[in-house]
Design a protein around this motif. Structure first.
Motif, PDB file in Angstrom:
ATOM      1  N   ILE A 350       0.624  -1.198  -0.386  1.00 21.32           N
ATOM      2  CA  ILE A 350       0.289  -0.028  -0.033  1.00 21.32           C
ATOM      3  C   ILE A 350       1.061   1.487  -0.043  1.00 21.32           C
ATOM      4  CG2 ILE A 350      -1.758   0.976   1.194  1.00 21.32           C
ATOM      5  CD1 ILE A 350      -2.589  -1.125   2.841  1.00 21.32           C
ATOM      6  N   GLY A 351       0.939   2.265  -0.552  1.00 23.58           N
ATOM      7  CA  GLY A 351       0.934   3.386  -0.850  1.00 23.58           C
ATOM      8  C   GLY A 351       2.472   3.348  -1.581  1.00 23.58           C
ATOM      9  N   SER A 352       2.745   1.976  -2.323  1.00 23.17           N
ATOM     10  CA  SER A 352       4.149   2.149  -3.154  1.00 23.17           C
ATOM     11  C   SER A 352       3.618   2.665  -4.528  1.00 23.17           C
ATOM     12  CB  SER A 352       4.708   0.903  -3.082  1.00 23.17           C
ATOM     13  OG  SER A 352       3.715   0.059  -3.711  1.00 23.17           O
ATOM     14  N   GLN A 353       4.707   2.726  -5.017  1.00 19.48           N
ATOM     15  CA  GLN A 353       4.368   3.052  -6.907  1.00 19.48           C
ATOM     16  C   GLN A 353       3.025   1.716  -7.312  1.00 19.48           C
ATOM     17  OE1 GLN A 353       4.010   6.011  -9.048  1.00 19.48           O
ATOM     18  NE2 GLN A 353       4.062   7.475  -7.726  1.00 19.48           N
ATOM     19  N   CYS A 354       2.750   1.901  -8.283  1.00 18.11           N
ATOM     20  CA  CYS A 354       2.513   0.692  -9.019  1.00 18.11           C
ATOM     21  C   CYS A 354       2.532   0.958 -10.786  1.00 18.11           C
ATOM     22  CB  CYS A 354       1.057   0.398  -8.734  1.00 18.11           C
ATOM     23  SG  CYS A 354       0.542  -0.769  -7.238  1.00 18.11           S
ATOM     24  N   LYS A 399      -3.890   2.360  -2.063  1.00 15.24           N
ATOM     25  CA  LYS A 399      -4.767   2.470  -0.845  1.00 15.24           C
ATOM     26  C   LYS A 399      -5.015   1.425   0.210  1.00 15.24           C
ATOM     27  CE  LYS A 399      -5.708   7.474  -1.581  1.00 15.24           C
ATOM     28  NZ  LYS A 399      -5.670   7.409  -3.006  1.00 15.24           N
ATOM     29  N   GLU A 400      -5.317   0.556  -0.576  1.00 10.87           N
ATOM     30  CA  GLU A 400      -5.750  -0.421   0.185  1.00 10.87           C
ATOM     31  C   GLU A 400      -5.464  -1.899  -0.941  1.00 10.87           C
ATOM     32  OE1 GLU A 400      -9.934  -1.405  -0.201  1.00 10.87           O
ATOM     33  OE2 GLU A 400     -10.357   0.760  -0.981  1.00 10.87           O
ATOM     34  N   LEU A 401      -5.156  -3.231   0.588  1.00 12.16           N
ATOM     35  CA  LEU A 401      -4.629  -4.545  -0.752  1.00 12.16           C
ATOM     36  C   LEU A 401      -5.566  -4.977  -0.777  1.00 12.16           C
ATOM     37  CD1 LEU A 401      -3.297  -6.170   3.031  1.00 12.16           C
ATOM     38  CD2 LEU A 401      -2.156  -5.095   1.073  1.00 12.16           C
ATOM     39  N   GLY A 402      -5.484  -6.312  -1.947  1.00  6.83           N
ATOM     40  CA  GLY A 402      -6.210  -7.153  -2.589  1.00  6.83           C
ATOM     41  C   GLY A 402      -6.095  -6.299  -4.013  1.00  6.83           C
ATOM     42  N   VAL A 403      -7.525  -7.205  -4.818  1.00 12.60           N
ATOM     43  CA  VAL A 403      -7.301  -6.513  -6.248  1.00 12.60           C
ATOM     44  C   VAL A 403      -8.389  -5.623  -6.923  1.00 12.60           C
ATOM     45  CG1 VAL A 403      -8.220  -8.161  -8.243  1.00 12.60           C
ATOM     46  CG2 VAL A 403      -7.428  -9.574  -6.329  1.00 12.60           C
ATOM     47  N   HIS A 404      -6.657  -4.825  -7.478  1.00 12.69           N
ATOM     48  CA  HIS A 404      -7.285  -4.068  -8.078  1.00 12.69           C
ATOM     49  C   HIS A 404      -7.328  -4.116 -10.028  1.00 12.69           C
ATOM     50  CE1 HIS A 404      -5.739  -2.704  -4.708  1.00 12.69           C
ATOM     51  NE2 HIS A 404      -5.882  -1.179  -4.785  1.00 12.69           N
ATOM     52  N   THR A 405      -8.534  -3.499 -10.148  1.00 12.76           N
ATOM     53  CA  THR A 405      -8.858  -3.007 -11.948  1.00 12.76           C
ATOM     54  C   THR A 405      -8.730  -2.414 -12.292  1.00 12.76           C
ATOM     55  OG1 THR A 405     -11.368  -4.436 -10.853  1.00 12.76           O
ATOM     56  CG2 THR A 405     -10.511  -3.570 -13.517  1.00 12.76           C
ATOM     57  N   PHE A 422      -5.015  -6.314 -10.790  1.00 16.32           N
ATOM     58  CA  PHE A 422      -3.274  -5.477 -10.686  1.00 16.32           C
ATOM     59  C   PHE A 422      -3.883  -6.292  -9.133  1.00 16.32           C
ATOM     60  CE2 PHE A 422      -0.072  -3.528  -8.948  1.00 16.32           C
ATOM     61  CZ  PHE A 422       0.614  -3.217 -10.489  1.00 16.32           C
ATOM     62  N   THR A 423      -3.106  -7.350  -8.680  1.00 17.15           N
ATOM     63  CA  THR A 423      -2.611  -7.674  -6.534  1.00 17.15           C
ATOM     64  C   THR A 423      -2.003  -6.836  -6.352  1.00 17.15           C
ATOM     65  OG1 THR A 423      -3.352  -9.704  -7.659  1.00 17.15           O
ATOM     66  CG2 THR A 423      -3.000  -9.468  -5.373  1.00 17.15           C
ATOM     67  N   VAL A 424      -2.565  -6.428  -5.544  1.00 18.34           N
ATOM     68  CA  VAL A 424      -1.460  -5.060  -4.387  1.00 18.34           C
ATOM     69  C   VAL A 424      -1.500  -6.148  -2.948  1.00 18.34           C
ATOM     70  CG1 VAL A 424      -1.608  -3.487  -3.417  1.00 18.34           C
ATOM     71  CG2 VAL A 424      -2.321  -3.516  -4.599  1.00 18.34           C
ATOM     72  N   GLY A 425      -0.394  -6.249  -2.435  1.00 12.94           N
ATOM     73  CA  GLY A 425       0.206  -7.687  -1.585  1.00 12.94           C
ATOM     74  C   GLY A 425       0.162  -8.845  -1.905  1.00 12.94           C
ATOM     75  N   PRO A 426      -0.003 -10.003  -1.315  1.00  6.68           N
ATOM     76  CA  PRO A 426       0.504 -11.133  -1.528  1.00  6.68           C
ATOM     77  C   PRO A 426      -0.556 -11.740  -3.010  1.00  6.68           C
ATOM     78  CG  PRO A 426      -0.052 -11.413   0.430  1.00  6.68           C
ATOM     79  CD  PRO A 426      -0.376  -9.735  -0.320  1.00  6.68           C
TER      80      PRO A 426
END
Length: 838
Positions: A350-354, A399-405, A422-426
């Motif tokens: 969270i908070g990193s540049q994707c 800003k949150e963990l999980g699967v983003h679209t 696009f998954t944020v976190g594991p």
């Protein structure tokens, strides 16, 4: 080594693209050879082999067929009988398919053995002398399925029962039915209008006895439901009673129809499914003869061994799978393949540049836009940067963990591959079904020019990516890794014609692979043509539109067709206006994104196919979501379901298919928020559920589902079941008037700062101003209002300056005390309401 010690063999580079491994064994017994390349095991490693001493007098076996092989190709090994007679030998091969064994006594103390595996997997090869296993037996051979093409066709046949009572057609759409067999197996079944006008229930009977049919409307049983249906012996589909005959099941010829006939007249009710796999994708045709038998023909284009699976009511008919030797000329197709290892991308926080990169040559970045939807359904715009010519990257900070679209659109239409997951976190899952590919090189190309496409493997984790191009000429493939989970691939070929581009990740095809690409001959004059007056703005279905094509001196024929989102194509009407200008008229009939192919002398003109958006409520795959326990672990013989939410996604074609070890009964009914899909798996193992909206995958599709439980059907080749519906417009709950669905906001009004003179005192007739900073306060809507002694303030302007910073100006005309309210969402910000003296 058998003692558990590790020994190093000698590796020799033969300087011709091969390597020899040499080893002098020092112990008797079973050894394991581990072969790695760049730290990754090669296919089939570790290899097991048995070492025997020369003087032992035991019978031994050696050869590649004891460790590895390829489906459809004979696997060979040799047995050394050490002078004992070959008479006491018995051999057996067990595995995913039955394998025919042939052997030949060489009369020199050795016996050559050959078996033909027809399905990939692990085979157990046992060799016994007398009644004892020889040393090292049973051997385990790994058989891979590289290079196999398969085709399948299904012919339905169901039992039909008439239901009492009369029901209107509108009711029929709102009802869904399922049937439960005496053993507890529950499957969806279908309702249809009978010639008598009553409603019929059609299903495949799998067992005798009393079945219960439940018919429900919106989850509640209708009158008299559940109904009882008795199934008698002769109605149950029995694969043993199916008769097959014909030379086409023993041998065949390439480029010819090889025919066999199937008689299911005495076998009860059941569907027949035929799948054929081998060195080419054989075209299958099925004709119904008037006497109740079927003629099935298949036309392979390459010689070799083919495996024909014939199943009736989900069980193999006698003799299936059949192994057919096909002789004749091949089509002279060349195959080129490259393989690259892909490392897993580091976990994003969270908070990193994707960032997500893609290559789209020949476009203007002005028409590109991207947005990101978080797991809690908050959608924000993302920034797009042009890294180098034609290479773009989308940047966002989660800003949150999980699967983003991540949706990337070019002139309001999703680019190939979008919407992206696009998954944020594991990563929650990994594997080939999460790899995406897209680009013009998977749709079309020109001889001698590089055809390019993108592959995104970020979501799939680490593994090996194999890219193959097969067609009339050998391809020159180039691969560029962008080190962020994406790569770009380009290939060049020297002959025109139809090519297949296959993409495999860890030995499994990625979704929609292999891609069929038509490579047109050298462009000739086609590059001179240009399109003018192409329709802009909102174009609607069921109305004619036209555009012009200027020839610029090129000589030849122009032809055009329009391909609708459902895949149907229609010719365009072409009329010459003068020697230079041609008008092309087309008539779209569906909502969604259409492609218009314009060709000159059989070659696409520049930028063809042209994509065009038809209709206002254009179906947006990024707005469709699937959820429910039918997407988690499921049990064989039990009905599973999931819901596809199409609220606010417009109108389009929804197609759901399930690919698994056997056919599944499935249906799709309308519910309040979209559509409900129900299915019953019959075999344990991995099933892949693909959900496409207007021919584009929704996020998360294909879903990988694991089924557990007993086997209720025979295993064969992978089988696919599909259902398609034309959707209707859906809006979220909350009465008719509230058609708008507010996003879920996460915010904290206490973190909003407001400052400036205009919050304390103000002057009549002047521009008074202040600023509001809500950068750290999450996302919400800003409300600003001002009320004075004689009512609202005359004018008030709020301007967003980016990143939730706002500038506010107001003008007052009366003296006295004013009240200024500032709210972030439903809550007042610190200091509000403000009292201002004018």
């Amino acid at each position: 080594m058998p003692s558990g010690k590790v020994d190093k063999p000698v590796i020799q580079d033969n300087r011709d693209g091969t390597v020899s491994v040499k080893y002098d064994p020092r112990e008797e017994g079973s050894h394991e050879l581990v072969v790695k390349y760049n730290g990754e095991p090669v296919q089939g490693s570790p290899f097991k082999f048995h070492v025997d001493s020369i003087t032992s007098g035991f019978v031994t076996a050696y050869g590649p067929g004891l460790t590895h092989g390829v489906t459809g190709e004979p696997a060979n090994f040799t047995i050394s009988t050490k002078g004992a007679s070959a008479g006491g030998l018995t051999m057996a091969v067990e595995g995913p398919s039955k394998a025919t064994i042939n052997y030949h006594d060489n009369k020199d103390g050795t016996v050559s053995v050959q078996y033909l595996p027809t399905a990939p997997g692990e085979y157990q090869v046992s060799v016994r002398f007398g009644d004892r296993h020889i040393k090292g037996s049973p051997y385990f051979a790994k058989i891979t399925g590289e290079g196999r093409k398969r085709n399948q066709i299904s012919v339905g046949s169901c039992s039909e029962v008439t239901m009492p009572g009369d029901i209107t057609d509108d009711d029929l759409r709102a009802l869904n039915a399922s049937i439960q067999a005496p053993s507890g197996l529950e499957e969806p079944c279908f309702l249809k209008r009978m010639p008598t006008g009553n409603i019929g229930i059609s299903f495949t009977p799998r067992e005798t006895g009393e079945h219960l049919v439940s018919v429900k409307r919106l989850g509640k049983h209708i009158n008299n439901s559940p109904f009882k249906v008795t199934v008698c012996e002769r109605e149950v589909g029995d694969a043993k009673k199916v008769k097959v005959s014909g030379a086409g099941l023993k041998e065949g010829q390439t480029h010819a129809d090889n025919i066999f006939s199937v008689d299911t007249r005495n076998a009860g009710f059941g569907g027949l499914s035929v799948s054929i796999e081998g060195p080419s994708k054989a075209e299958i045709q099925c004709t119904d003869k008037d006497d109740g038998t079927l003629n099935i023909s298949y036309k392979p284009t390459e010689p070799g061994y083919y495996i024909v699976n014939l199943k009736f009511a989900d069980h193999h008919v006698e003799g299936s799978p059949f192994t057919v030797k096909v002789a004749g000329e091949g089509s002279n197709r060349k195959r080129e393949k490259i393989q690259r290892e892909r490392d897993a991308v580091p976990i994003t926080e969270i908070g990193s540049q994707c960032k997500l990169t893609f290559k789209m040559p020949g476009i203007t970045s002005f028409d590109l836009a991207a947005c990101v939807t978080s797991p809690s359904n908050v959608t924000e715009d993302a920034e797009i940067q042009e890294v180098e010519d034609g290479l773009y990257s989308v940047h966002f900070v989660p800003k949150e963990l999980g699967v983003h679209t991540v949706s990337v659109r070019y002139s309001e239409m999703h680019i190939p591959g979008s919407p992206f997951q696009f998954t944020v976190g594991p990563l929650r899952d990994s594997g080939s079904h999460l790899v995406k590919a897209g680009g013009s090189g998977l749709e079309r190309g020109v001889v001698g020019e590089a055809a390019e496409f993108n592959v995104w493997t970020r979501e799939a984790g680490g593994g090996s990516l194999a890219i193959s191009v097969e067609g009339p000429s050998k391809a020159d493939i180039e691969f560029k890794d962008r080190k962020d989970g994406s790569c770009d691939v380009s290939y060049k070929v020297t002959e025109p014609g139809e090519y297949r581009v296959g993409l495999k990740f860890n030995d499994r095809h990625i979704p929609d692979s292999p891609f069929k690409v038509y490579i047109s001959p050298d462009a000739g004059d086609a590059h001179k043509l240009e399109v003018q007056q192409f329709p802009q703005g909102n174009i609607l279905p069921d109305a004619p539109y036209q555009f012009m094509v200027r020839k610029n001196g090129a000589k030849g024929e122009l032809d055009a067709k329009i391909v609708a989102p459902s895949g149907t194509d229609d010719d365009c009407f072409i009329q010459a206006i003068d020697s230079e200008m041609v008008s092309v008229r087309f008539y779209p009939r569906e909502n969604g994104i259409h492609a218009i192919h314009v060709k000159f002398n059989g070659v696409h003109i520049p930028d063809s196919p042209f994509r065009i958006k038809v209709g206002k409520d254009v179906a947006d795959p990024a707005a469709v979501h699937a959820s429910g326990n039918g997407l988690d672990e499921v049990k064989t013989g039990h009905k599973a379901d999931f819901i596809i939410n199409t609220c606010n996604a417009g109108v389009g074609t929804l197609a759901v298919s399930i690919d698994g070890p056997s056919k599944v009964a499935m249906d799709c009914t309308e519910v309040e928020e979209g559509y409900k899909v129900r299915y019953t798996p019959l075999l344990p193992g991995e099933h892949y559920i693909t959900v496409k909206y207007n021919n584009m995958h929704i996020v998360g599709s294909p879903f990988k589902i694991n089924a557990i439980g007993d086997k209720l059907a025979d295993e064969g080749a992978q089988e696919t079941s599909t259902v398609t519906v034309e959707t209707v417009h859906k809006v979220a709950k909350g009465g008719q008037k509230t058609g708008v669905h507010l996003p879920t906001f996460k915010s904290d009004a206490n973190k909003v700062e407001s400052k400036g003179m205009g919050l304390k005192k103000a002057y009549i007739g002047k521009q008074n101003q202040f600023t509001i900073c809500a950068t750290d306060a999450g996302n919400n809507i800003l409300y600003v209002g001002m009320y004075g002694p004689k009512g609202p303030c005359e004018e008030l302007h709020v301007k967003h300056a980016g990143h939730n910073n706002y500038n506010v100006h107001y003008v007052v005309r009366d003296r006295g005390q004013y009240v200024l309210l500032i709210k972030w969402g439903e809550e007042h910000v610190p200091g509000s309401p403000f009292q201002i003296d004018v």
